[in-house]
Write an enzyme that holds these catalytic residues in place. Structure first.
Site, PDB file in Angstrom:
ATOM      1  N   LYS A 544      90.510  37.081  70.393  1.00 22.67           N
ATOM      2  CA  LYS A 544      90.530  36.926  72.017  1.00 22.67           C
ATOM      3  C   LYS A 544      88.704  35.636  71.924  1.00 22.67           C
ATOM      4  CE  LYS A 544      91.431  41.337  72.754  1.00 22.67           C
ATOM      5  NZ  LYS A 544      91.902  41.138  74.076  1.00 22.67           N
ATOM      6  N   ARG A 545      88.560  35.740  73.143  1.00 20.37           N
ATOM      7  CA  ARG A 545      87.203  34.740  73.092  1.00 20.37           C
ATOM      8  C   ARG A 545      86.352  35.722  72.516  1.00 20.37           C
ATOM      9  NH1 ARG A 545      85.241  34.405  78.282  1.00 20.37           N
ATOM     10  NH2 ARG A 545      87.200  35.749  79.140  1.00 20.37           N
ATOM     11  N   LYS A 550      84.275  42.527  75.411  1.00 19.83           N
ATOM     12  CA  LYS A 550      85.348  42.911  74.411  1.00 19.83           C
ATOM     13  C   LYS A 550      85.238  43.413  73.697  1.00 19.83           C
ATOM     14  CE  LYS A 550      87.589  38.387  76.429  1.00 19.83           C
ATOM     15  NZ  LYS A 550      88.492  38.796  77.553  1.00 19.83           N
ATOM     16  N   THR A 652      95.995  39.623  78.061  1.00 22.58           N
ATOM     17  CA  THR A 652      97.756  39.162  77.579  1.00 22.58           C
ATOM     18  C   THR A 652      97.265  38.943  76.413  1.00 22.58           C
ATOM     19  OG1 THR A 652      97.156  36.912  77.373  1.00 22.58           O
ATOM     20  CG2 THR A 652      98.242  37.392  79.634  1.00 22.58           C
TER      21      THR A 652
END
Length: 808
Positions: A544-545, A550, A652
């Site tokens: 992911k980014r 995160k 997602t």
């Protein structure tokens, strides 16, 4: 219906006519363009028929405006949706060619960055597959975010010129170009009837040229459109012959400034010029799109524009297209002669807004002077919207007077784009249940108090056709063999797999497919990094980014912890682990780039330690994009969704890996909560602070990162290793991470959640050893993943917000 023989004949004809070559002599690139031409011809006919049917049936249509559409490669997706993937693949194989080598000739369309853009792409797929009249509208960026290279552990950004070769899926429509204007002076005149008229002088005109990309529905002959706008110099400007050197260079500068508008996805907005360019991009997109909508409405309908909202709904994806509100007002008032009240009524019944974040830095705010100089007439309208809105609160809601600065569209010399979107729309939706509740009860509470009827939730989804059927054909075959093919059009039917959760032959097939996908990924890792990984290890994936919330940092801390344990006790009985990372950090995001550097430094130590062998491997796959995700996700066994609770709106990636049988380890954040609610606690690994606890710490304090550092020996050892120990030598220092955590009090609670994270991974370790139980967990996740198909999400948007009916 094509056969191998008829498809081969088509391929032969295309190669002869367009490439001037034979099947035997054709390169993989030649074959790619020939196949693309066949597919596009197939779609062209349905594209025309679809548009004709929309005109005949005259149903309401949606325009989905987004600054990002991360569509990835379209070859296999288009082949699949047109029912040609199997025959094309079989034909290429019969000719002795490698289908994957042909499909891989396509460069990822670099029109997005992360989840926001991929969501938009999934939505377009579902809109077409469900037979809704829907159109995407974005910018045709020549360069993507950047091409990531890792040099000595550091991220280096190279231009991602994805359009350096012909892009076969687009159709240029210069005859439908429109003009977008910036700057200049606005003059106000009073008409005879007392109404106001506005004229513009010395404006900068940009030509918006549309490039249409077809969006094919699955097995239904519906083909919708993604219209991408390219910024170009107007023909009258480009034909001017400069009569002096200074004029010539001024002309070049002007041309360059215009081309920049559709030049780069996300220019660096840490400086004035970058901010200005971002506003230009956003206005360019919404102005061209809205002019196009009005033009098409007039061509298609006899009804007056006062009824626009009865036939059109405009969904703006995040705050980036918020200027749609004042721009629609401008067009209706200045070009169509509406009064303010008439224009406001139409605008606020036409535009709907999706919020994607609670992060303050992502809720865009632009300096007033910048908007005023770039878009003087639009700023006048924003100013008037703000005045009327604030006066309305003052007189109608005296209990909220003290909160006017919190909700004003213009406050503290800045234009608040999220506020503009909320005030000017009829629907405001979050993208997961938790996210929507946080918006209603905290981040947007004053707005919710004012407009409770506007707020609703639409949990995100992913297109199962790409993220299961296309990327994991072996798993798809096993599923179809067990429950039939109905799940492809009705993903909720995947729940039928629960009947096989105790069927050992079925579980063995699921396990065999996962092992095959792990071998394929291991081979790709070997090719790209030179590292051999143990295909029998746990494939632990975080893709992911790269962002602090995160918490890739928490993941790599776990790696260091395991490394320390193995060094202290070489005989430790540990199931081998392969930690797989892929992520891009924003070019100006120093702390994120430091985490990438740390991951690489840990990898270099761990992967080369003979005492460790293949018990631990750390892999970072550079230049993360859709195509790379398609290779990693089918092989993932553990899905790391470990954001600080309350920070991830939805996610997602969690849905994609769940759908492919990976087990989630995560916090109670975003859609993780809804995954947990579906699969149940035995089929997911949840740890750490929940959103209420996090928000309480932010509001009232009480957390002390230094206290954990001084009392938890494991944490102290890891932190000290960063600050001058083996993971932080004098040549490679991570003092910035060390001091950021300790002296900024660990803003994303990495240390606070460290202990429960370690405990949860020990539970994962024990669970993985019981392979039958693990396989049952995997099947449960696949079975319940149908809920997270974007088909379900789009049904909800179409029913609750857009009021669309499927094409008959």
């Amino acid at each position: 219906m094509y056969t191998i023989k008829t498809f081969q004949q088509l391929l032969t004809d295309k190669l002869a006519k367009h490439q001037g070559t034979t099947v035997e002599e054709a390169s993989d690139k030649d074959l790619y363009y020939a196949v693309a031409s066949i597919v596009k011809e197939e779609m062209n006919e349905n594209w025309l028929k679809t548009r004709q049917k929309y005109k005949e049936q005259d149903e309401r249509q949606v325009y989905y405006i987004s600054m990002e559409f991360l569509i990835g490669r379209l070859m296999e997706s288009n082949l699949l949706n047109c029912g040609m993937l199997d025959v094309c693949t079989d034909t290429l194989k019969s000719l002795g060619r490698d289908p994957e080598a042909v499909y891989n000739q396509e460069h990822d369309a670099a029109l997005g960055n992360g989840g926001l853009g991929r969501l938009a792409a999934c939505f377009l797929d579902s809109i077409a597959s469900l037979r809704y009249a829907g159109h995407g509208s974005g910018i045709r960026y020549r360069y993507g975010l950047f091409e990531q290279r890792i040099i000595h552990g550091n991220q280096v950004e190279l231009p991602d010129y994805w359009l350096k070769e012909d892009y076969p899926w687009e159709t240029r429509k210069p005859e439908e170009a429109l003009k977008v204007q910036f700057g200049g002076e606005v003059h106000t005149h009073r008409r005879f009837d007392g109404s106001l008229e506005f004229s513009y002088n010395d404006v900068d005109i940009v030509r918006a040229v549309p490039y249409d990309v077809q969006v094919a529905g699955y097995d239904n002959d519906v083909v919708n459109t993604l219209r991408l706008w390219s910024a170009e110099l107007p023909p009258e400007d480009s034909s001017i012959l400069a009569d002096s050197e200074s004029k010539y260079y001024h002309h070049l500068d002007h041309m360059h400034s215009i081309e920049q508008i559709s030049g780069f996805l996300y220019p660096d907005d840490s400086h004035y010029e970058g901010k200005e360019l971002r506003i230009k991009q956003q206005y360019f997109l919404v102005s061209a799109t809205l002019q196009n909508i009005i033009r098409e409405y007039k061509e298609r309908h006899r009804a007056p524009l006062h009824k626009l909202h009865e036939k059109i709904v405009i969904q703006i994806n995040d705050t980036h297209p918020s200027l749609a509100v004042p721009e629609l007002m401008r067009i209706l008032m200045d070009d169509e002669g509406f009064s303010w009240e008439e224009a406001w009524e139409v605008t606020t019944q036409t535009i709907a807004y999706t919020n994607h974040t609670t992060l303050s830095e992502a809720l865009e705010k632009w300096p007033v002077d910048m908007i005023k100089n770039l878009l003087p007439r639009v700023f006048m309208i924003i100013y008037e919207i703000n005045e009327r809105f604030c006066k309305g609160i003052w007189f109608d809601h005296p209990e909220l007077r003290d909160r006017i600065p919190e909700v004003a569209v213009i406050a503290h010399d800045q234009v608040h784009m999220a506020h503009l979107a909320i005030v000017g729309s009829f629907s405001v939706n979050g993208v997961a249940k938790l996210h929507t509740e946080i918006l209603k009860n905290k981040e947007m509470k004053p707005f919710y108090d004012l407009f409770p009827e506007k707020f609703n939730n639409k949990t995100n989804g992913i297109t199962h056709r790409r993220w299961l059927l296309q990327v994991n054909p072996k798993l798809s075959d096993v599923i179809t063999e067990a429950i039939g093919p109905q799940w492809i059009k009705q993903p909720s039917k995947l729940i039928g797999l629960m009947r096989y959760s105790n069927d050992q032959p079925f579980l063995d097939k699921i396990s065999s497919v996962k092992q095959h996908n792990k071998l394929v990924l291991a081979q790709l890792i070997k090719e790209r990094t030179g590292i051999t990984v143990n295909e029998n290890s746990i494939f632990d994936v975080q893709i992911k980014r790269l962002h602090e919330y995160k918490r890739q940092l928490l993941n790599i801390f776990h790696v260091i912890y395991l490394y320390n344990e193995l060094k202290d006790n070489p005989a430790l009985d540990l199931t081998p682990r392969t930690f797989i990372f892929a992520a891009k950090a924003a070019p100006s995001y120093h702390m994120a780039k430091e985490v990438i550097k740390l991951i690489h430094h840990v990898a270099s130590v761990v992967n080369n330690d003979k005492d460790i062998g293949d018990k631990l491997k750390v892999i970072f796959l550079e230049n993360y994009n859709v195509s790379l995700a398609e290779k990693i996700i089918p092989a993932a066994e553990l899905s790391e969704q470990i954001s600080t609770a309350s920070k991830e709106a939805s996610g997602t990636g969690n849905m994609k890996m769940m759908m492919n049988g990976a087990i989630t380890v995560g916090t109670l954040d975003g859609a993780n909560i809804e995954i947990r609610d579906l699969v149940g606690d035995p089929n997911i690994f949840i740890f750490g602070l929940n959103s209420e606890e996090v928000l309480d710490y932010y509001a009232h304090g009480g957390y002390n990162a230094k206290g954990i550092y001084h009392t938890d020996e494991r944490v102290r050892k890891i932190m000290d290793q960063l600050n001058g120990g083996e993971f932080g030598s004098q040549e490679i220092e991570f003092k910035d991470i060390f001091y950021h955590i300790l002296y900024n009090n660990d803003p994303y609670f990495v240390l606070k959640d460290f202990d429960p994270y370690i405990e949860t991974h020990e539970l994962i370790e024990r669970s993985y050893r019981n392979q039958k139980a693990w396989q049952k967990m995997s099947v449960a996740n696949i079975a319940y993943s149908g809920k997270f198909s974007s088909d379900r999400t789009i049904h909800e948007y179409a029913s609750d917000i857009w009021k669309l009916k499927p094409l008959k």
